[in-house]
Design an enzyme around this catalytic site. Structure first.
Site, PDB file in Angstrom:
ATOM      1  N   ILE A  89      27.982  79.926 118.994  1.00 50.97           N
ATOM      2  CA  ILE A  89      27.490  79.621 120.338  1.00 50.97           C
ATOM      3  C   ILE A  89      26.093  80.226 120.483  1.00 50.97           C
ATOM      4  CG2 ILE A  89      27.972  79.796 122.826  1.00 50.97           C
ATOM      5  CD1 ILE A  89      30.228  78.423 121.176  1.00 50.97           C
ATOM      6  N   CYS A 102      25.062  91.892 117.991  1.00 49.16           N
ATOM      7  CA  CYS A 102      24.110  90.791 117.976  1.00 49.16           C
ATOM      8  C   CYS A 102      22.815  91.242 117.330  1.00 49.16           C
ATOM      9  CB  CYS A 102      23.914  90.202 119.361  1.00 49.16           C
ATOM     10  SG  CYS A 102      23.969  91.385 120.675  1.00 49.16           S
TER      11      CYS A 102
HETATM   12  C1  FMN Z   1      33.651  80.821 121.550  1.00 45.95           C
HETATM   13  C2  FMN Z   1      33.541  82.310 121.524  1.00 45.95           C
HETATM   14  C3  FMN Z   1      32.531  82.936 122.216  1.00 45.95           C
HETATM   15  C4  FMN Z   1      32.415  84.325 122.216  1.00 45.95           C
HETATM   16  N1  FMN Z   1      31.423  84.929 122.912  1.00 45.95           N
HETATM   17  C5  FMN Z   1      31.366  86.278 122.974  1.00 45.95           C
HETATM   18  C6  FMN Z   1      30.411  86.930 123.768  1.00 45.95           C
HETATM   19  O1  FMN Z   1      29.597  86.309 124.440  1.00 45.95           O
HETATM   20  N2  FMN Z   1      30.391  88.299 123.782  1.00 45.95           N
HETATM   21  C7  FMN Z   1      31.280  89.031 123.065  1.00 45.95           C
HETATM   22  O2  FMN Z   1      31.246  90.249 123.124  1.00 45.95           O
HETATM   23  N3  FMN Z   1      32.233  88.430 122.314  1.00 45.95           N
HETATM   24  C8  FMN Z   1      32.287  87.082 122.250  1.00 45.95           C
HETATM   25  N4  FMN Z   1      33.257  86.478 121.500  1.00 45.95           N
HETATM   26  C9  FMN Z   1      34.197  87.306 120.724  1.00 45.95           C
HETATM   27  C10 FMN Z   1      35.548  87.444 121.428  1.00 45.95           C
HETATM   28  O3  FMN Z   1      35.404  88.086 122.669  1.00 45.95           O
HETATM   29  C11 FMN Z   1      36.521  88.249 120.555  1.00 45.95           C
HETATM   30  O4  FMN Z   1      36.014  89.546 120.384  1.00 45.95           O
HETATM   31  C12 FMN Z   1      36.721  87.647 119.181  1.00 45.95           C
HETATM   32  O5  FMN Z   1      36.739  86.253 119.268  1.00 45.95           O
HETATM   33  C13 FMN Z   1      37.998  88.142 118.516  1.00 45.95           C
HETATM   34  O6  FMN Z   1      39.127  87.889 119.290  1.00 45.95           O
HETATM   35  P1  FMN Z   1      40.011  86.548 119.117  1.00 45.95           P
HETATM   36  O7  FMN Z   1      40.401  86.485 117.658  1.00 45.95           O
HETATM   37  O8  FMN Z   1      41.169  86.740 120.018  1.00 45.95           O
HETATM   38  O9  FMN Z   1      39.162  85.407 119.481  1.00 45.95           O
HETATM   39  C14 FMN Z   1      33.355  85.087 121.485  1.00 45.95           C
HETATM   40  C15 FMN Z   1      34.382  84.449 120.792  1.00 45.95           C
HETATM   41  C16 FMN Z   1      34.486  83.078 120.803  1.00 45.95           C
HETATM   42  C17 FMN Z   1      35.609  82.433 120.052  1.00 45.95           C
END
Ligand code: FMN
Ligand code: FAD
Ligand code: FAD
Ligand code: FMN
Ligand code: FES
Ligand code: FES
Lengths: 301, 254, 301, 254
Positions: C70, C129
């Site tokens: 993204i 980031c």
């Molecule tokens: C589509 C998408 C967008 C994300 N955007 C952010 C973000 O803007 N900031 C952030 O700290 N983490 C972001 N993440 C990471 C998630 O918050 C999370 O830490 C990560 O996906 C692991 O957890 P999950 O396996 O349950 O998705 C994003 C994850 C996904 C899938």
């Protein structure tokens, strides 16, 4: 159509290799696939004496993959030479043999034993196992020990020498320069990923040793990244693996520049999948009107 | 092999049988062997499920399973006409020529013993079938045993006609009421607790006990070494998929 | 039954948090779940000015998970305060807000803007980031910069301060001591895993930037290992996440000692899954005859 | 919502329709909206699949899809009586009150336009339906258009009765043969190549063109921002699932 590839001086009839620990000692697979059709098979990593491995549970299914804590159980190099080499001698395909030890000396001893067996084409040094002399961190994590390990194995074997690495690598540049200097001939990447699982019903770690190795399709995108980064710093041939189940998965690794690919966990699910992958590679090349697989290797950089 | 669902039947909410038509390969199955079933075509669930073979008739075979988790739940959702990917028959089964057999099944442990009983019956070898169930919900399992005799059963809740207690207690009662011919063998399959309890039955001293074990399995055909079960002497592991699933109770450390 | 947990001084009505980037600005989810029922929601990481993010494709399904590129697209903190804060002010649940920047200054600026909004309960600093001043490596990879970043954000905000880390951490001990010293109040772990994917039909990298973040059930065993290792070196409260889809997944993290858990990718698949996880937690506690969720937190060590 | 398969039909080897019964929610769907379908209960495939809504009748709705990959293949294996997990209706649909509509569909792009045509027909708004197909295998799509008139169709291989070529060429032929009323709108849905080609059709200058776009989607309801499509001015992205899937051709940069 040409599917033959080469890892430096090692020629393979095709790039599909059965990965160590997931094709046993070879024989177990004969009713599922003609072993002569794969590029190579890699015998489960052998130690100098039989090793009983870890207490059960040894496997847990995860989403899109599995964790294993086999603990390198194997019958030891001597029984292998006695019980399995005769069968392997009836094959025409390449035979790679994994080796491991708890100390450098043990690795060297296994390599020496294997040296006598002409049928064995390559030794794959599994360096992702705990170094008991260094408190159990893997050999990969201590560059000086890694250098000594590789140099000493190299000094006792004239066979094609592969080192198999895992995600514990901290600095690819350093590791690769050790391999290049010590005349390693190819790198297998990657071994399984150290991971953890909790048994929520028992309220305990699922595995006795807490950590176990994650493998299977779940890790493919991570393995691809490792292969890509490794190929940024070395010209040594790379055998790519980690989550390959289909021809399309194999192609991802080949396009990035892996010269051969290993099938690991998926062989457990579909013991003949190597043949399906091979067929899929042929179909892809036909569809793309490419008549030599070498012309796609490394196309995506 | 591809095997097509010919028939599905729920014996209870948690017990389901599937009859499948496969290929030639299955014809040679013997009691105690099992198959590895892929429950769908996706990568999740990733591994195959080991299930005992209950009955074989030409290319057709029957599985009976308990719905315990995701995989068995998905399996129970298959419809007639759907295809499953199945490996097998796998493993080493029971020995088939006792002079007299005592078959001891706990719950779904009935599966390989039903197959064994059918085989013994066919070859005219006498046997007794003891089945233990946990609750009245499992009563439909008894229907499978109608054609055999003698049959004794126990249930952990009180149910008319059954011995109240577990199947090992039932076995003890049985053993104390008979004198066994030379060459008698005990065949057992059931939950871990039952198998452990068998080790402690004094009256079984000197009688060979063959037990079909379960274990987590990566492959089912001997390459991954996931299915270790400790040897009695502590010196390493047997592998349930290759060395078993049937073992002599005396050779495994439980 | 008590489901309330606390992260240090931060009390949550239950441990289920919606993770940053997967619950948008909050509003998008109202038709799928009552936001007041979750422990907290975490607004997508905001930057000081609107940020358009990466060119498509931005998402690829993987086995048991997904990859995203993204590129931190967001409307910027000002538009957020204007357009979304009023809605958030109608909620009773905790509101965490993610922040990011290309430079330390940008982070600080966002934190300052948010300081005015009393409704915002916590700031979650996303340090995974690229730091444009340091050639694009993440802030996590350079400990000195990380320390400055955290200290400067801390100095401008009185809000509860969370730092969100990812697998780029090289040395947990060092990172944690920075956080402890600079008065970080909780750690979210983990962000997605850098990974790679190849488009075999196009014979090219699937994503423009080559790498993208792997998330979803596939990574759960890796995330659990990170949480476990982190909790070996710190007493700071940890919000565990990575691959959680079910109550059982959540319990694995809680049993290891995470005081709350984040639901990320799975919210995309099942927008109301937070409620199902909550229900599952209750069922588990009932079945185990436990009446306070705090008594299972950290039970597996 | 849970939606149960009422009917499944293969129009060709690659084209399948499913009619499902869901809940109240679907009743309000309007042409151009879509649903997100979970193709099984496992975590692989992980994401839902976006599919346009073709027809709605009370709680019952119809999908038509092309089998292009794993997800659509699994969907095509569903049987009558099976349940699917469906989110929707989602997104913003077509505007419904042109004075005259020119509906341009390429292949499976027929889905939202069939729904639109039915709605226009019901409200008495005149329109023409142009359908382009790639090969004779897709001819069964024409059957859907029997109740509408006028209908013109093209096929990239030569087939009696059809214009030989692509649907944009057919559109150009059509445009050059008619004079359009004020308030005419063009509605289009089809493969990327077709949409790009529409941008280059001179005769469409000044006529608003609404196009339904596809994009990879993480969620379908606006939280993940996966579905970016560039704004014409280059200043950032629209999101297909929230801002679309229907856009004015003039506002997106393709
Ligand atoms: C589509 C998408 C967008 C994300 N955007 C952010 C973000 O803007 N900031 C952030 O700290 N983490 C972001 N993440 C990471 C998630 O918050 C999370 O830490 C990560 O996906 C692991 O957890 P999950 O396996 O349950 O998705 C994003 C994850 C996904 C899938
Ligand atoms: C040789 C053998 C024969 C068997 N025969 C039968 C039978 O005839 N009928 C029957 O109902 N069950 C039988 N089982 C047990 C059956 O394999 C499990 O109940 C089943 O795998 C559970 O799968 P699940 O996805 O529903 O459960 P989950 O708990 O969701 O499964 C998770 C993982 O654990 C494995 N697993 C869980 N429980 C067991 C178990 N008890 N044994 C082995 N693996 C397990 C699964 O295969 C899977 O890999 C047999 C097991 C073995 C080893
Ligand atoms: C708003 C919208 C409406 C759609 N309506 C229809 C319709 O009515 N009929 C129809 O046949 N198709 C439609 N599509 C396309 C359809 O979503 C894809 O063909 C389908 O997702 C492919 O899934 P797969 O698993 O078979 O393919 P795979 O290639 O295996 O899918 C891999 C991943 O890519 C995604 N994907 C692949 N192709 C597309 C695509 N073209 N658009 C979006 N995602 C894609 C999948 O959803 C999945 O996440 C629509 C797409 C969108 C965005
Ligand atoms: C059950 C099992 C046993 C393994 N044993 C070994 C081994 O003995 N030596 C070794 O080098 N790798 C071993 N591996 C690692 C695999 O060879 C492979 O590197 C890893 O699993 C990643 O590939 P995959 O995702 O295709 O499984 C083992 C893997 C599994 C699943
Ligand atoms: S399950 Fe793989 S060796 Fe037994
Ligand atoms: S698909 Fe998630 S925002 Fe559009």
């Amino acid at each position: 159509m040409n599917l033959a590839v080469s890892l430096g001086k090692m020629k393979l009839s095709n790039p599909v290799i059965l990965a160590s620990g997931t094709c046993g000692y070879g024989k177990e697979l004969v009713s599922y696939l003609d072993l002569n059709q794969v590029g190579a098979l890699t015998i489960k990593s052998l130690s100098i004496t039989p090793w009983k491995g870890n207490p059960p549970p040894r496997v847990r299914e995860t989403c899109g993959g599995m964790m294993n804590s086999i603990g390198l159980e194997n019958k030891g190099v001597h029984r292998f030479l006695e019980e399995d080499l005769p069968f392997l001698e009836t094959l025409t395909t390449r035979v790679f043999v994994g080796i491991w030890g708890k100390t450098i000396k043990e690795y060297v001893a296994v390599a020496q034993e294997l040296e006598k067996a002409r049928r064995i084409d390559a030794i794959e040094v599994n360096v992702s196992c705990p170094n008991v002399e260094k408190g159990g961190a893997t050999f990969l994590e201590d560059e000086e020990t890694l250098r000594r390990l590789v140099a000493e194995v190299r000094s006792v074997t004239g066979k094609f020498l592969i080192v198999k690495v895992g995600p514990q690598v901290r600095d690819w540049g350093k590791v690769v320069s050790i391999f290049e200097k010590e005349k390693v001939e190819a790198i297998s990447v990657t071994n399984s990923f150290p991971a953890l699982s909790v048994d929520v019903e028992k309220m305990d770690f699922f595995f006795h040793l807490k950590f176990a190795g994650l493998s299977g399709p779940a890790i493919k995108p991570l393995a691809l990244k490792m292969v890509y980064e490794l190929l940024c710093v070395t010209a040594l041939p790379v055998i790519g693996m980690g989550g390959i189940a289909t021809a399309s998965d194999a192609l991802e690794f080949l396009l990035l520049g892996a010269r051969a690919i290993g099938l690991g966990s998926y062989t457990l699910v579909n013991p003949s999948s190597a043949l399906q992958v091979l067929k899929g590679l042929e179909e892809y090349l036909t569809r793309k009107q490419i008549d030599d697989i070498n012309s796609i290797i490394g196309k995506v950089r | 092999m591809k095997a097509m669902v010919q028939n599905k039947r729920f014996l209870s909410e948690k017990l389901c049988t599937l009859t499948l038509t496969g290929d030639e390969g299955i014809t040679s199955a013997s009691p105690g062997q099992f198959v590895m079933v892929k429950v769908n075509e996706a990568f999740d669930p990733f591994l195959r499920r080991p299930l005992g073979i209950m009955e074989v008739d030409g290319n057709t075979f029957t599985l009976l399973f308990e719905i315990v988790g995701r995989g068995t739940k998905m399996l129970a959702q298959k419809n007639v006409g759907e295809e499953l990917d199945v490996l097998g028959p796998l493993g080493k089964g029971f020995s088939l020529f006792p002079s007299f057999g005592i078959l001891v099944a706990g719950g779904r442990g009935i599966v390989p013993l039903y197959f064994l009983a059918s085989t013994l019956a066919r070859t005219g070898i006498p046997f007794v079938f003891l089945l233990g169930i946990r609750s009245r919900e499992e009563l439909p399992l008894l229907d499978f045993l109608e054609k055999f005799s003698p049959v004794f059963w126990s249930c952990e809740e009180e149910v008319p006609g059954g011995f109240c207690g577990d199947v090992v207690a039932l076995l003890q009662q049985y053993l104390s009421s008979v004198s066994l011919p030379v060459g008698t063998r005990v065949y057992a399959c059931g939950p871990e607790g039952m198998v452990r309890a068998l080790c402690r039955v004094e009256m079984l001293r000197g009688i060979p006990v063959e037990v079909s074990l379960e274990s987590l399995m990566g492959c089912g055909f001997g390459v991954c070494l996931s299915c270790g079960v400790e040897k009695k002497d502590g010196k390493g592991y047997y592998h349930v998929c290759k060395d078993g699933p049937v073992f002599l109770l005396s050779e495994v450390g439980l």
